[in-house]
Scaffold this motif. Structure first.
Motif, PDB file in Angstrom:
ATOM      1  N   GLU A 143    -104.608  -9.527 -12.608  1.00 16.26           N
ATOM      2  CA  GLU A 143    -104.417  -8.378 -11.720  1.00 16.26           C
ATOM      3  C   GLU A 143    -103.230  -7.529 -12.175  1.00 16.26           C
ATOM      4  O   GLU A 143    -103.284  -6.293 -12.136  1.00 16.26           O
ATOM      5  CB  GLU A 143    -104.195  -8.859 -10.283  1.00 16.26           C
ATOM      6  N   GLU A 144    -102.167  -8.178 -12.606  1.00 12.36           N
ATOM      7  CA  GLU A 144    -100.990  -7.443 -13.083  1.00 12.36           C
ATOM      8  C   GLU A 144    -101.310  -6.669 -14.355  1.00 12.36           C
ATOM      9  O   GLU A 144    -100.856  -5.527 -14.537  1.00 12.36           O
ATOM     10  CB  GLU A 144     -99.829  -8.408 -13.320  1.00 12.36           C
ATOM     11  N   MET A 145    -102.086  -7.273 -15.246  1.00 11.86           N
ATOM     12  CA  MET A 145    -102.480  -6.580 -16.469  1.00 11.86           C
ATOM     13  C   MET A 145    -103.379  -5.387 -16.139  1.00 11.86           C
ATOM     14  O   MET A 145    -103.301  -4.335 -16.778  1.00 11.86           O
ATOM     15  CB  MET A 145    -103.205  -7.537 -17.418  1.00 11.86           C
ATOM     16  N   LYS A 146    -104.222  -5.543 -15.125  1.00  8.87           N
ATOM     17  CA  LYS A 146    -105.087  -4.441 -14.703  1.00  8.87           C
ATOM     18  C   LYS A 146    -104.252  -3.299 -14.142  1.00  8.87           C
ATOM     19  O   LYS A 146    -104.518  -2.115 -14.414  1.00  8.87           O
ATOM     20  CB  LYS A 146    -106.078  -4.940 -13.648  1.00  8.87           C
ATOM     21  N   GLN A 147    -103.229  -3.629 -13.369  1.00 10.15           N
ATOM     22  CA  GLN A 147    -102.342  -2.614 -12.821  1.00 10.15           C
ATOM     23  C   GLN A 147    -101.592  -1.884 -13.932  1.00 10.15           C
ATOM     24  O   GLN A 147    -101.421  -0.664 -13.891  1.00 10.15           O
ATOM     25  CB  GLN A 147    -101.356  -3.251 -11.835  1.00 10.15           C
ATOM     26  N   LEU A 148    -101.143  -2.654 -14.929  1.00  8.09           N
ATOM     27  CA  LEU A 148    -100.453  -2.044 -16.060  1.00  8.09           C
ATOM     28  C   LEU A 148    -101.375  -1.088 -16.801  1.00  8.09           C
ATOM     29  O   LEU A 148    -100.982   0.029 -17.155  1.00  8.09           O
ATOM     30  CB  LEU A 148     -99.957  -3.127 -17.014  1.00  8.09           C
TER      31      LEU A 148
END
Length: 216
Positions: free
Chosen positions: A98-103
């Motif tokens: 999810e964090e990579m998607k946000q980035l």
């Protein structure tokens, strides 16, 4: 590997065509047979060492030929290359999916490209590039309008005063003086940027012309 240099000339013109403005930005991207400083290294004694490369006329011809068959990007301040580097650095650092998607969303490009490459030409040992900003970009939303206007103002007023090339793989050779030269290179795109032009790479012309076409 990313290699960049600053144009020695850039021309900016404002036109209007069929009620839609055209934002034309042209410049000289490469000079053949002339050393280009691509990195400064500070020595322990405080002195500075410069690393230089020389592009051959064959390299310039290759770039023009590549431009006929591939899509080259135009961005600001190496934004696309920088974003790709940020994502590459983040991989394997323990971030969740999810964090990579946000980035990725934060670094994602706008729906429409900001600018395009119209043409590339060779004059003598110089590689000329002709680019144009996309007027529809500023109509996406208020943030896009503000960004577009800031870019155009920066070009008009020389805050963005150079055009830098973004390269992939290089092919090296040696010239008659046994200097290592770049004889071919993979061209990826070009960036408008604010790197200060040196004495030999100073901007020689900035022309702003507003023309009303088709309204006579």
């Amino acid at each position: 590997m990313k290699y960049s240099f600053v144009t020695d000339r850039i021309e900016v013109r404002g036109l209007r065509e069929n009620d839609k403005p055209r934002y034309i930005v042209n410049g000289t991207a490469i000079l053949a047979n002339k050393p280009h400083i691509y990195e400064y290294i500070k020595n322990k004694d405080g002195s500075v060492k410069t690393l230089k490369n020389i592009f051959t006329p064959n390299c310039i011809k290759s770039i023009k030929e590549q431009a006929k068959h591939k899509s080259l990007f135009i961005d600001i301040q190496h934004e696309l290359v920088r974003n790709a580097s940020i994502k590459a650095l983040a991989k394997g650092k323990g971030y969740s999916e999810e964090e990579m998607k946000q980035l990725d969303n934060m670094l994602k490009r706008k729906m429409l490209p900001l600018a395009k490459l119209n043409d590339i030409d060779i004059e003598g040992d110089e590689l000329k590039i002709y680019t144009e900003l996309n007027p529809m970009f500023r109509e996406l939303d208020e943030d896009s309008k503000n960004y577009f206007d800031a870019v155009w103002y920066s070009l008009e007023n020389k805050y963005l005063n150079g055009i830098s090339a973004n390269f992939g793989e290089f092919k090296y050779a040696f010239d008659e003086h046994n200097n290592m030269v770049i004889d071919d290179v993979e061209i990826l795109g070009f960036s408008y940027l604010d790197a200060a032009a040196g004495h030999e790479h100073s901007i020689t012309e900035v022309a702003i012309r507003a023309l009303e076409e088709g309204k006579n």
